[in-house]
Design a protein around this motif. Structure first.
Motif, PDB file in Angstrom:
ATOM      1  N   PRO A 123       0.950  -1.474  -0.081  1.00  0.00           N
ATOM      2  CA  PRO A 123      -0.088  -0.035   0.176  1.00  0.00           C
ATOM      3  C   PRO A 123       0.856   1.452   0.033  1.00  0.00           C
ATOM      4  N   ARG A 124       1.955   1.252   0.601  1.00  0.00           N
ATOM      5  CA  ARG A 124       2.870   2.339   0.616  1.00  0.00           C
ATOM      6  C   ARG A 124       3.615   2.752  -0.766  1.00  0.00           C
ATOM      7  N   GLY A 125       3.581   1.806  -1.660  1.00  0.00           N
ATOM      8  CA  GLY A 125       4.354   1.744  -2.784  1.00  0.00           C
ATOM      9  C   GLY A 125       5.581   1.307  -2.970  1.00  0.00           C
ATOM     10  N   ALA A 126       6.257   0.517  -1.829  1.00  0.00           N
ATOM     11  CA  ALA A 126       7.642   0.046  -1.940  1.00  0.00           C
ATOM     12  C   ALA A 126       7.924  -0.758  -2.839  1.00  0.00           C
ATOM     13  N   VAL A 127       6.745  -1.892  -3.221  1.00  0.00           N
ATOM     14  CA  VAL A 127       6.719  -2.638  -4.221  1.00  0.00           C
ATOM     15  C   VAL A 127       5.470  -2.652  -4.847  1.00  0.00           C
ATOM     16  N   THR A 128       5.437  -3.035  -6.293  1.00  0.00           N
ATOM     17  CA  THR A 128       4.397  -2.876  -6.978  1.00  0.00           C
ATOM     18  C   THR A 128       3.378  -4.306  -7.172  1.00  0.00           C
ATOM     19  N   THR A 129       2.277  -4.282  -7.652  1.00  0.00           N
ATOM     20  CA  THR A 129       1.655  -5.534  -7.793  1.00  0.00           C
ATOM     21  C   THR A 129       2.355  -6.295  -8.844  1.00  0.00           C
ATOM     22  N   GLY A 130       2.516  -5.666 -10.111  1.00  0.00           N
ATOM     23  CA  GLY A 130       3.080  -6.191 -11.088  1.00  0.00           C
ATOM     24  C   GLY A 130       4.420  -7.193 -10.784  1.00  0.00           C
ATOM     25  N   GLU A 131       5.582  -6.480  -9.799  1.00  0.00           N
ATOM     26  CA  GLU A 131       6.538  -6.898  -9.364  1.00  0.00           C
ATOM     27  C   GLU A 131       6.387  -8.128  -8.614  1.00  0.00           C
ATOM     28  N   LEU A 132       5.306  -8.182  -7.800  1.00  0.00           N
ATOM     29  CA  LEU A 132       4.726  -9.413  -6.755  1.00  0.00           C
ATOM     30  C   LEU A 132       4.306 -10.457  -7.796  1.00  0.00           C
ATOM     31  N   ARG A 133       3.723 -10.126  -8.711  1.00  0.00           N
ATOM     32  CA  ARG A 133       3.031 -11.257  -9.937  1.00  0.00           C
ATOM     33  C   ARG A 133       4.517 -11.962 -10.384  1.00  0.00           C
ATOM     34  N   VAL A 134       5.299 -11.035 -10.902  1.00  0.00           N
ATOM     35  CA  VAL A 134       6.761 -11.519 -11.491  1.00  0.00           C
ATOM     36  C   VAL A 134       7.057 -12.778 -10.485  1.00  0.00           C
ATOM     37  N   ALA A 135       7.247 -12.352  -9.396  1.00  0.00           N
ATOM     38  CA  ALA A 135       7.836 -12.993  -8.327  1.00  0.00           C
ATOM     39  C   ALA A 135       6.924 -14.407  -8.115  1.00  0.00           C
ATOM     40  N   MET A 136       5.714 -14.341  -8.159  1.00  0.00           N
ATOM     41  CA  MET A 136       4.739 -15.529  -8.077  1.00  0.00           C
ATOM     42  C   MET A 136       5.068 -16.644  -9.372  1.00  0.00           C
ATOM     43  N   ALA A 137       5.316 -15.728 -10.512  1.00  0.00           N
ATOM     44  CA  ALA A 137       5.690 -16.746 -11.400  1.00  0.00           C
ATOM     45  C   ALA A 137       6.820 -17.375 -11.294  1.00  0.00           C
ATOM     46  N   VAL A 138       7.841 -16.622 -10.821  1.00  0.00           N
ATOM     47  CA  VAL A 138       9.221 -17.500 -10.610  1.00  0.00           C
ATOM     48  C   VAL A 138       8.940 -18.525  -9.711  1.00  0.00           C
ATOM     49  N   ILE A 139       8.304 -18.156  -8.471  1.00  0.00           N
ATOM     50  CA  ILE A 139       8.173 -19.187  -7.418  1.00  0.00           C
ATOM     51  C   ILE A 139       7.277 -20.384  -8.134  1.00  0.00           C
ATOM     52  N   VAL A 140       6.267 -20.373  -8.878  1.00  0.00           N
ATOM     53  CA  VAL A 140       5.543 -21.380  -9.621  1.00  0.00           C
ATOM     54  C   VAL A 140       6.553 -22.453 -10.271  1.00  0.00           C
ATOM     55  N   VAL A 141       7.551 -21.714 -11.180  1.00  0.00           N
ATOM     56  CA  VAL A 141       8.339 -22.376 -11.933  1.00  0.00           C
ATOM     57  C   VAL A 141       9.367 -23.178 -11.074  1.00  0.00           C
ATOM     58  N   LEU A 142       9.858 -22.736  -9.811  1.00  0.00           N
ATOM     59  CA  LEU A 142      10.632 -23.214  -8.856  1.00  0.00           C
ATOM     60  C   LEU A 142      10.005 -24.498  -8.521  1.00  0.00           C
ATOM     61  N   LEU A 143       8.869 -24.352  -7.784  1.00  0.00           N
ATOM     62  CA  LEU A 143       7.926 -25.249  -7.188  1.00  0.00           C
ATOM     63  C   LEU A 143       7.598 -26.468  -8.192  1.00  0.00           C
ATOM     64  N   LEU A 144       7.238 -26.283  -9.425  1.00  0.00           N
ATOM     65  CA  LEU A 144       6.836 -27.130 -10.277  1.00  0.00           C
ATOM     66  C   LEU A 144       7.997 -27.929 -10.559  1.00  0.00           C
ATOM     67  N   GLY A 145       9.222 -27.369 -10.808  1.00  0.00           N
ATOM     68  CA  GLY A 145      10.494 -27.835 -11.052  1.00  0.00           C
ATOM     69  C   GLY A 145      10.842 -29.018 -10.066  1.00  0.00           C
ATOM     70  N   LEU A 146      10.785 -28.233  -8.649  1.00  0.00           N
ATOM     71  CA  LEU A 146      11.444 -29.240  -7.599  1.00  0.00           C
ATOM     72  C   LEU A 146      10.525 -30.454  -7.378  1.00  0.00           C
ATOM     73  N   THR A 147       9.113 -30.353  -7.765  1.00  0.00           N
ATOM     74  CA  THR A 147       8.298 -31.412  -7.372  1.00  0.00           C
ATOM     75  C   THR A 147       8.383 -32.260  -8.398  1.00  0.00           C
ATOM     76  N   LEU A 148       7.932 -31.822  -9.765  1.00  0.00           N
ATOM     77  CA  LEU A 148       7.933 -32.768 -10.889  1.00  0.00           C
ATOM     78  C   LEU A 148       9.177 -33.561 -11.018  1.00  0.00           C
ATOM     79  N   GLY A 149      10.253 -32.907 -10.524  1.00  0.00           N
ATOM     80  CA  GLY A 149      11.624 -33.817 -10.772  1.00  0.00           C
ATOM     81  C   GLY A 149      11.735 -34.802  -9.913  1.00  0.00           C
ATOM     82  N   ARG A 150      10.620 -34.972  -8.792  1.00  0.00           N
ATOM     83  CA  ARG A 150      10.873 -36.164  -7.826  1.00  0.00           C
ATOM     84  C   ARG A 150       9.519 -37.087  -8.343  1.00  0.00           C
ATOM     85  N   SER A 151       8.632 -36.532  -8.463  1.00  0.00           N
ATOM     86  CA  SER A 151       7.329 -37.410  -8.978  1.00  0.00           C
ATOM     87  C   SER A 151       6.368 -36.644  -9.509  1.00  0.00           C
ATOM     88  N   THR A 152       5.345 -37.435 -10.390  1.00  0.00           N
ATOM     89  CA  THR A 152       4.493 -36.517 -10.993  1.00  0.00           C
ATOM     90  C   THR A 152       3.309 -36.285 -10.032  1.00  0.00           C
TER      91      THR A 152
END
Length: 343
Positions: A123-152
């Motif tokens: 709310p104070r503008g120290a980070v933007t919604t767009g930047e948080l969504r970029v972080a979400m996308a990166v985390i999704v890639v990391l999570l799916l890589g870490l999990t699918l690499g072990r089992s479907t």
């Protein structure tokens, strides 16, 4: 160039001073003008403030280790649990999942925070919604890589977590009852915690655990009791505070205290049922009873609150109960005798 000085008027000619008019409305907190630095720097600042490692990483470590240690208690005789690379990968997954959920919550609560918590990063503008969504996308890639690499199955289960967590954003926007009803909100949001516990269970099986046993459901009940103790305790107040998200506002202080204590009792009983500490012999017997020492934190929190030292149940002892319970389970599992190692 400075203005020319004027001769000071005589005291009797001094006009009366009119006091400035003070607006009864408190001005809003000024927004950061873009917060200098790179996107990565702003995101790291957001995480330090809203998802500090000392809390989120500690919770991930103790949650994974504690639940896997509890699951190991009902393995066949001669089997012992030791943390391995699979355990480390699961800790990283849970930590990233917790951060993802925090980022989603910050965006979901933005309208509320602009009024009630304007100093938070978004709310104070120290980070933007767009930047948080970029972080979400990166985390999704990391999570799916870490999990699918072990089992479907692990990958699909993590996808369930990601989808449901994002679904909650739309659900709260669509339903005011879900958004404003604290108990209804708990009912629809707790499955996020349950899905993560289920993922820890599946990761344990993937690392060498033997099949689906009743201990899995019992371990999830223990984790539910531990989390709900923290949830109910930190939102229990001595008086009704209009507008505050307190369970005691809805059911009263006494009932809210009962919910906090009852949840901790469920966790403790679940541990005893699974571990059966009275069956241990020798030095292992002392370690087997160690998880129940976590109740000291429940007593400390309740004593401070009921004695009137705090207006709300102190959150530190409530968090300490979770950490002590899980770490006690880890120590007791590590003290098990020799045998085939899983983990």
């Amino acid at each position: 160039m400075s203005a020319p000085r004027r001769k000071s008027p005589a005291p009797e000619a001094t006009p009366p001073v009119t006091p400035p008019v003070v607006s009864p409305v408190t001005p809003p907190v000024a927004r950061d003008p873009g917060t200098p630095g790179t996107t990565i720097g702003r995101l790291l600042g957001f995480l330090r403030e809203r998802a500090p490692s000392r809390v989120y990483l500690t919770y991930a470590v103790t949650w994974v280790l504690g639940m896997q240690a509890l699951l190991a208690y009902t393995e066949p005789a001669g089997t012992r649990w030791r943390p391995g690379w699979g355990t480390a990968a699961e800790i990283l997954c849970v930590w990233l999942a917790l951060i993802f959920a925090r980022i989603v919550d910050e965006q979901k609560d933005l309208a509320y925070d602009r009024v009630h918590n304007p100093t938070r990063p978004l709310p104070r503008g120290a980070v933007t919604t767009g930047e948080l969504r970029v972080a979400m996308a990166v985390i999704v890639v990391l999570l799916l890589g870490l999990t699918l690499g072990r089992s479907t199955l692990l990958g699909l289960w993590m996808t369930l977590f990601l989808v449901y967590d994002c679904f909650l954003v739309g659900l709260e926007k669509w339903s005011r009852r879900v958004r404003d009803g604290i108990f209804l909100n708990l009912i629809v949001t707790y499955p996020v915690q349950a899905v993560v516990s289920g993922h820890i269970w599946l990761a344990y099986l993937d690392s060498g655990g033997t099949g689906f046993r009743w201990s899995g459901a019992a371990a999830m009940a223990v984790c539910a009791g531990a989390f709900l103790h923290f949830e109910f305790a930190r939102k229990t107040g001595r008086t009704n505070v209009p507008g505050a998200t307190l369970y005691s506002n809805v059911v009263g202080t006494r009932a809210s205290v009962g919910l906090a204590l009852g949840s901790a009792l469920i966790a403790a009983v679940g541990v005893v049922v699974v571990t059966r500490p009275w069956t241990a012999d020798g030095p292992e017997a002392l370690a087997a009873w160690l998880p129940l020492a976590a109740w000291a934190y429940v007593w400390v929190g309740a004593e401070r609150f009921l004695a009137g030292r705090t207006t709300t149940w102190p959150p530190v002892p409530a968090m300490g109960f979770i950490a002590c319970l899980y770490l006690g389970l880890v120590v007791s599992a590590l003290c098990a005798g020799p045998g085939t190692v899983i983990g």
